[in-house]
Write an enzyme that holds these catalytic residues in place. Sequence first.
Site, PDB file in Angstrom:
ATOM      1  N   HIS A 330      34.819  26.084  23.842  1.00  0.00           N
ATOM      2  CA  HIS A 330      35.641  24.910  25.306  1.00  0.00           C
ATOM      3  C   HIS A 330      33.902  23.969  25.745  1.00  0.00           C
ATOM      4  O   HIS A 330      33.365  24.213  25.799  1.00  0.00           O
ATOM      5  CB  HIS A 330      36.233  25.663  25.909  1.00  0.00           C
ATOM      6  CG  HIS A 330      35.492  26.656  26.729  1.00  0.00           C
ATOM      7  ND1 HIS A 330      34.213  25.963  27.889  1.00  0.00           N
ATOM      8  CD2 HIS A 330      35.187  27.959  26.652  1.00  0.00           C
ATOM      9  CE1 HIS A 330      34.584  27.579  28.219  1.00  0.00           C
ATOM     10  NE2 HIS A 330      34.135  27.982  27.751  1.00  0.00           N
ATOM     11  N   CYS A 348      31.601  33.077  26.271  1.00  0.00           N
ATOM     12  CA  CYS A 348      32.193  31.838  25.022  1.00  0.00           C
ATOM     13  C   CYS A 348      30.765  30.448  25.034  1.00  0.00           C
ATOM     14  O   CYS A 348      29.867  30.980  25.247  1.00  0.00           O
ATOM     15  CB  CYS A 348      33.207  30.689  25.833  1.00  0.00           C
ATOM     16  SG  CYS A 348      34.539  31.795  25.944  1.00  0.00           S
TER      17      CYS A 348
END
Length: 402
Positions: A330, A348
């Site tokens: 992201h 992430c």
Amino acid sequence: MKLRLRSLLATLAGLTLLLPACSPANPGTQDTPVDAASVPSGTETSTQEASPTPVAPVGAMTITSSTDAALPSDPVTLSVENGTITNATVTGPGGAVDGTFEKDAWTPSKALELNTEYKLTATASDGTAKEATFKTVSPGSAETTFSLAYLDDNMGVGMPVHVKFNRAIPEEYRASIEKHAKVTVTPEQEGSWGWIGDTELAYRPKEYWKPGTKISFELKWLGVQATEKTWLKKDLPGSFSIKDVSRVIKVDIANYTTTVVENGEVVKTLPSTTGKEGFVTRSGTKLILEKYDSLKMDSETISIPSGSSESYNLNAEYAMRVTWTGEFIHAAPWSVDSQGKANVSHGCVGLSRENAGWLYEGTSVGDVVEFTGSERKMEPSEGMGVWLYSWDEWKALSASGS
């Protein structure tokens, strides 16, 4: 045995009739062959023809099926003694049933009713009609259910056929479940079913799907037993297709880069950051599972309590899920200074907003993401773990050896 005895007696009778013509007229003498030319004109001669070999009549018809009672979608096989079946039709409580007869088997066009008796009428090779009845299975009321996802067009090259059951399937029932699941792939590619734990069944190719592949399947599971006391009670067809571009994303955890490869060619390498100490990103081949333009991320979902020095609650743009345990790719504008230099996230893959938006636009659910560079390994159940196995390892997870 009676048919063979009758045939034997008939043959013996024929031999008895021939004996006088072959025996000497008087003991110790020998018959002299008669030359037809020496027989006076007008003298009648007779020739005794051998009795024809008797043909045994076609016997009773036998019906066999894959289980003691017929499964609603399975073919029933027909046979008769001393002959073959040339055609067959079936009737049920509602009248004629659509189906096809081929190679000694009648197959219904759609699933029959459970716990129902059907009459099969067949024509034997001697023209006689044969009749027999069969009954479909009568499973108990307990049902095992299943769900399918990712049945869309233009999926990534890593997406398998994936089935999720609502309860654990014991090993002794898995081969039958696989046997009644047919997958058709165009263009043809080698593939196999495999079990991921007790509740997930997936079909993947030996290598990533070829771009443009079309996958269709038939799950003929109505009446198939799933556990000791439960059954599957639904047939289900499905299909999806693979997009025309093979996109593989390669995340190098140790070197802080994310490289995009399309049809075997490197398109772009992006500076990135992944999980820091204590939150190390998992290595392994993952898939894009979900995409969100914007997604609220709360640290409590990965067991970091609110108020902790590591807690967070924020909206992340261009979020692409790769595990069910909270790993995404992201936009992370707050970590741009570390991207390409250090790993500072909670697991992430963080990219600049511009790079994340570019990656998001060209990425499909099912695209492959290969993570390398950490000692922490992804477990198959943590995501779509079909690509964590070599081809031989994957085939070994098939209960039917397919």
